[in-house]
Write an enzyme that holds these catalytic residues in place. Sequence first.
Site, PDB file in Angstrom:
ATOM      1  N   ASP A  77     -42.763  21.365  51.080  1.00  0.00           N
ATOM      2  CA  ASP A  77     -42.834  21.058  49.772  1.00  0.00           C
ATOM      3  C   ASP A  77     -44.187  20.313  49.488  1.00  0.00           C
ATOM      4  O   ASP A  77     -44.584  19.700  50.296  1.00  0.00           O
ATOM      5  CB  ASP A  77     -41.913  20.584  49.328  1.00  0.00           C
ATOM      6  CG  ASP A  77     -40.673  21.586  48.894  1.00  0.00           C
ATOM      7  OD1 ASP A  77     -40.604  22.409  49.508  1.00  0.00           O
ATOM      8  OD2 ASP A  77     -39.772  21.090  48.263  1.00  0.00           O
ATOM      9  N   HIS A 128     -43.491  26.139  43.866  1.00  0.00           N
ATOM     10  CA  HIS A 128     -43.098  24.857  43.624  1.00  0.00           C
ATOM     11  C   HIS A 128     -43.545  24.226  42.148  1.00  0.00           C
ATOM     12  O   HIS A 128     -43.516  23.147  42.077  1.00  0.00           O
ATOM     13  CB  HIS A 128     -43.412  23.767  44.579  1.00  0.00           C
ATOM     14  CG  HIS A 128     -42.444  22.715  44.814  1.00  0.00           C
ATOM     15  ND1 HIS A 128     -41.041  22.579  44.271  1.00  0.00           N
ATOM     16  CD2 HIS A 128     -42.764  21.523  45.078  1.00  0.00           C
ATOM     17  CE1 HIS A 128     -40.773  21.342  44.462  1.00  0.00           C
ATOM     18  NE2 HIS A 128     -41.635  20.566  44.865  1.00  0.00           N
ATOM     19  N   HIS A 132     -46.162  20.599  39.035  1.00  0.00           N
ATOM     20  CA  HIS A 132     -44.833  19.794  39.649  1.00  0.00           C
ATOM     21  C   HIS A 132     -44.566  18.460  38.569  1.00  0.00           C
ATOM     22  O   HIS A 132     -44.605  17.290  39.050  1.00  0.00           O
ATOM     23  CB  HIS A 132     -45.344  18.903  41.115  1.00  0.00           C
ATOM     24  CG  HIS A 132     -44.412  18.561  41.894  1.00  0.00           C
ATOM     25  ND1 HIS A 132     -43.772  17.081  41.876  1.00  0.00           N
ATOM     26  CD2 HIS A 132     -43.448  19.252  42.850  1.00  0.00           C
ATOM     27  CE1 HIS A 132     -42.856  16.981  43.002  1.00  0.00           C
ATOM     28  NE2 HIS A 132     -42.712  18.271  43.447  1.00  0.00           N
ATOM     29  N   HIS A 223     -42.035  17.790  53.746  1.00  0.00           N
ATOM     30  CA  HIS A 223     -43.329  17.661  52.759  1.00  0.00           C
ATOM     31  C   HIS A 223     -44.630  17.594  53.573  1.00  0.00           C
ATOM     32  O   HIS A 223     -44.926  16.505  54.287  1.00  0.00           O
ATOM     33  CB  HIS A 223     -43.222  16.651  51.847  1.00  0.00           C
ATOM     34  CG  HIS A 223     -41.906  16.667  51.061  1.00  0.00           C
ATOM     35  ND1 HIS A 223     -40.740  16.360  51.211  1.00  0.00           N
ATOM     36  CD2 HIS A 223     -41.971  17.150  49.649  1.00  0.00           C
ATOM     37  CE1 HIS A 223     -39.940  16.608  50.217  1.00  0.00           C
ATOM     38  NE2 HIS A 223     -40.510  16.868  49.300  1.00  0.00           N
TER      39      HIS A 223
END
Length: 263
Positions: A77, A128, A132, A223
């Site tokens: 991510d 995503h 964000h 991540h």
Amino acid sequence: MKRPRWRPAPLLLGSACCHLLCVPALILWPRHWPWPVAALLIDHLLLAGAGLWPRSQTLGTNWTRLPTPQAVAITIDDGPDPEVTPLVLDILHRHRAHATFFCIGERARRHPELIAAIMAAGHAVESHSQRHRLDFSLLGPVRMAREIDEAQHTLARLSGQTPLFFRAPAGLRNPWLDPLLSARGLLLASWTRRGYDTREVSAERVTARLLHRLRGGDILLLHDGNAARTAQGTPVIVAVLPRVLDELARSGLETVTLRSQLE
Ligand SMILES: [Zn+2]
């Protein structure tokens, strides 16, 4: 892919019924206000609690495991990141592994060459959100839809493939998300296990969390963007990923992208 028809989750149906009963009750019998107000308060606490639990299924469909148990999905991510993503791609290449990158639209726009590199290596790019936003789970339907749609547009243009999966920022969401994703043919994906590698600096602890009770069908979260650093300054994912991939190989588990499970 056939677009699934949206069906409200039981908790959403219950919430709608609660409002349909309580709001007229407040108007018709104002003297008895504490009962409907208490019911509405409990309903909203339940909805908020479900939204704060990333792996919950109570607000709608949510992939927490793969539908088939023969493989494991590595999901990465918050990228792309100009320093970390190339290192991650190199590790994946050396291990002949595949991963799903949940990219942030704005970061992808700043680093289109990284999206191209991810795609050229046979990995998948999914959404995503565009920015964000930390307040994503507090957004109403219009602004939430904008975050989803802008990311779909950005990532489809840069990767050449429309994202099929969405992961909410920090995994937090509210009842608007499920119908918005369903209308766009998107599936919500969370994870089976995560290592907290944006704040945990110990690669050993992150690895142990990810590999705890490892089995086929797991979806693991790491991540490349916002990666914490080890005491030596190495991005945690760079220290962790080779160990995870070695263990997967030892266990005879191959790595697959989430979208490969839809075929
Ligand atoms: Zn994130």
